[in-house]
Design an enzyme around this catalytic site. Structure first.
Site, mmCIF file in Angstrom:
data_model
loop_
_atom_site.group_PDB
_atom_site.id
_atom_site.type_symbol
_atom_site.label_atom_id
_atom_site.label_comp_id
_atom_site.label_asym_id
_atom_site.label_seq_id
_atom_site.Cartn_x
_atom_site.Cartn_y
_atom_site.Cartn_z
ATOM 1 C CG ASP A 1 -8.014 2.815 9.348
ATOM 2 O OD1 ASP A 1 -8.232 1.738 8.779
ATOM 3 O OD2 ASP A 1 -7.411 3.753 8.790
ATOM 4 C CG HIS B 1 -6.044 -4.355 4.966
ATOM 5 N ND1 HIS B 1 -5.147 -3.324 4.833
ATOM 6 C CD2 HIS B 1 -5.308 -5.476 5.145
ATOM 7 C CE1 HIS B 1 -3.921 -3.814 4.915
ATOM 8 N NE2 HIS B 1 -3.991 -5.110 5.095
ATOM 9 C CD GLU C 1 -4.616 -1.572 1.948
ATOM 10 O OE1 GLU C 1 -3.475 -1.891 2.330
ATOM 11 O OE2 GLU C 1 -5.506 -1.179 2.727
ATOM 12 C CG ASP D 1 -5.670 -1.509 8.074
ATOM 13 O OD1 ASP D 1 -5.113 -0.959 9.043
ATOM 14 O OD2 ASP D 1 -5.615 -1.070 6.917
ATOM 15 C CG ASP E 1 -9.519 4.613 5.305
ATOM 16 O OD1 ASP E 1 -9.959 3.620 5.914
ATOM 17 O OD2 ASP E 1 -8.376 4.690 4.840
ATOM 18 C CD1 TRP F 1 -2.670 1.742 0.387
ATOM 19 C CD2 TRP F 1 -1.352 2.498 2.045
ATOM 20 N NE1 TRP F 1 -3.014 3.050 0.643
ATOM 21 C CE2 TRP F 1 -2.231 3.533 1.640
ATOM 22 C CE3 TRP F 1 -0.427 2.737 3.059
ATOM 23 C CZ2 TRP F 1 -2.206 4.793 2.232
ATOM 24 C CZ3 TRP F 1 -0.403 3.995 3.653
ATOM 25 C CH2 TRP F 1 -1.292 5.012 3.248
ATOM 26 C CG ASP G 1 -8.744 -0.872 4.176
ATOM 27 O OD1 ASP G 1 -9.816 -0.414 4.629
ATOM 28 O OD2 ASP G 1 -7.676 -0.838 4.818
ATOM 29 C CG HIS H 1 -8.733 1.748 1.472
ATOM 30 N ND1 HIS H 1 -7.461 1.327 1.177
ATOM 31 C CD2 HIS H 1 -8.668 2.285 2.711
ATOM 32 C CE1 HIS H 1 -6.663 1.584 2.198
ATOM 33 N NE2 HIS H 1 -7.371 2.157 3.142
ATOM 34 C CE LYS I 1 -6.438 6.020 2.177
ATOM 35 N NZ LYS I 1 -5.599 5.929 3.381
HETATM 36 C C1 RNT Z 1 -4.002 2.807 4.729
HETATM 37 C C2 RNT Z 1 -4.112 1.347 4.464
HETATM 38 C C3 RNT Z 1 -2.982 0.510 4.983
HETATM 39 C C4 RNT Z 1 -2.539 0.894 6.377
HETATM 40 C C5 RNT Z 1 -1.494 -0.022 6.956
HETATM 41 C C6 RNT Z 1 -0.849 0.562 8.175
HETATM 42 O O1 RNT Z 1 -5.104 3.511 4.346
HETATM 43 O O2 RNT Z 1 -5.324 0.871 4.947
HETATM 44 O O3 RNT Z 1 -3.328 -0.820 4.908
HETATM 45 O O4 RNT Z 1 -3.612 0.947 7.260
HETATM 46 O O5 RNT Z 1 -0.586 -0.391 5.996
HETATM 47 ZN ZN ZN Z 2 -5.563 -1.260 4.794
#
Ligand code: RNT
Ligand code: ZN
Length: 420
Positions: A298, A288, A228, A328, A296, A187, A261, A264, A230
């Site tokens: 998290d 993720h 990955e 994640d 996003d 990523w 993810d 994302h 986004k």
């Molecule tokens: C960031 C991505 C990525 C990170 C990690 C720390 O938007 O989701 O996966 O969260 O690599």
């Molecule tokens: Zn991620």
């Protein structure tokens, strides 16, 4: 208490059996499904490159300043071991390159060696954990302007390509030594805050960089690469080089895994619906699992509809072993060990809910066009005694059932975290 759990389970088992669901089979599969827990929940994505390191750049943010975050490798390991003692089922551990063990002497990203992860491999072996790995394309002066593998400057690009090459070898070494393939996930934060003129050139450069980084043939039994995508990040609101379409094309043409993810995409998009499409064209996927709240963000994963839908797809739509489940999220506003436990438990509870679905019956209703019956049954399933089956699972796995785990985390906080 333990007698009550057994009694509760017996009653639940009968209820599921009446629908044709075998709870014992569900529990056996649940125990075997690995969940890869991310190292970065333990220290707010700081890493151990230098003492006092902090997350910097990359368009991601850990918010909150709850006391007790892990400041050293030893602390992070101890914290995760505490979480593991409370979690039922199999786990893996997902490391970022900036969590290297450099023995106190700074080593730059383009000079990493498997030796810097030897102590992690030893630790994982001792706990029976497989390891997954990620190159770190943020928190670095050469990523400070928001570009890495797609940077316009060839020297900066080459620096990051070299980082990536070395990370693949490190991941392969982890996989080789531990006897389970390490998922190596790429990523990058690259993108523009404001409207770009040239959307094409950075993507061309990214392709060149990725191809160079992935050129060395490595054994799939040791390492598997994932990419990955986004939609946007903080500071890359207008354009992200590695968009979903970009990486779908890249992954399918190059044979890598696609990483989805949950945070994302546009806020109303669900990655659950994407999985079957991805798996028709890419052989494997990495998830993720995260919880975006308005963006996003998290947040710690909870047992909500999104998660249940993801688990349903993993269990019923994907061939066994083709979806790798990675967590994640990073919340610095609550106890970090508890965050690991809650998120990993939620993921596994969602898998259990999916495993307890009478899926053949639901499919029959759908096939026959009985959408009334389908909806009625989907709703009825929501109030079946999932919790009783979960508690029995915890009991068998030798971890606290119900909320009893929280007392242990509170003890750990008093005795360990609060003294940091
Ligand atoms: C960031 C991505 C990525 C990170 C990690 C720390 O938007 O989701 O996966 O969260 O690599
Ligand atoms: Zn991620």
């Amino acid at each position: 208490m333990s007698g009550q759990i057994e009694q509760g389970y017996e009653w639940a088992r009968e209820q599921y059996a009446a629908l044709g669901v075998d709870t014992e089979r569900a529990l056996a599969r649940l125990a075997e499904t690995p969940i890869s827990a991310h190292c970065w929940q333990g220290d707010d994505v700081a890493g151990f490159e230098r003492p006092g390191a902090e997350l910097d750049g990359g368009g991601i943010q850990a918010t909150g300043n709850y006391p007790g975050k892990a400041r050293t490798i030893a602390e992070l390991r101890a914290d995760f071991e505490q979480a593991l003692r409370l979690l039922p089922g199999r786990h893996r551990f997902n490391l970022h390159a900036c969590y290297l063990d450099n023995g106190g002497r700074f080593v730059d990203r383009d000079a990493l060696e498997p030796a810097h992860f030897e102590s992690w491999i030893e630790w994982a072996r001792g706990l029976g954990l497989g390891l997954d790995f990620n190159p770190t394309f943020f928190s670095h002066p050469k990523a400070a302007d928001g570009f890495t593998l797609s940077h316009a400057d060839p020297a900066i690009r080459e620096f990051w390509v070299e980082h990536g090459r070395r990370c693949r070898r490190i991941a392969a070494e982890m996989g080789r030594q531990l006897g389970t393939p390490s998922i190596h996930n790429i990523w990058i934060p690259d993108g523009y805050k404001d409207i770009p003129v040239d959307r094409r050139a950075p993507r061309e450069r990214l392709t060149e960089s990725l191809d160079a980084m992935l050129a060395e043939p490595l054994d799939r039994a040791d390492v598997r690469d994932a990419v990955e995508a986004k939609l946007f990040g903080i500071g890359s609101e207008s354009y992200v080089v590695g968009s979903h379409e970009y990486y779908m094309g890249y992954a399918i043409s190059r044979g890598t895994l696609v990483c989805l993810d949950a945070g994302h995409f546009h806020p109303t998009e669900s990655i659950a619906d994407k999985l079957t499409s991805v798996l028709l064209f890419a052989h494997e996927a990495l998830l993720h699992v995260s919880r975006p709240v308005r963006w996003d963000s998290d947040h710690v994963v909870i047992l909500n509809d999104d998660l249940l839908a993801i688990a349903h797809e993993i269990v019923h739509a994907a061939a066994p072993g083709t979806v790798h489940i990675g967590l994640d999220f990073f919340d610095a506003s609550i106890n970090r060990v508890a965050a690991w436990v809650i998120g990993a438990q939620s993921m596994r509870k969602a898998l259990l809910a999916a495993l307890l679905e009478p899926v053949e019956e639901l499919r029959r209703l759908e096939r026959e066009g009985d959408f009334t019956g389908r909806l009625a049954m989907q709703e009825a399933l929501k109030t079946l005694p999932l919790g009783a089956v979960w508690d029995r699972f915890c009991q068998r796995e030798g971890v606290p059932a119900g909320m009893a785990w929280l007392e242990e985390v509170r003890d750990y906080e008093r005795n360990v975290l609060a003294r940091r």
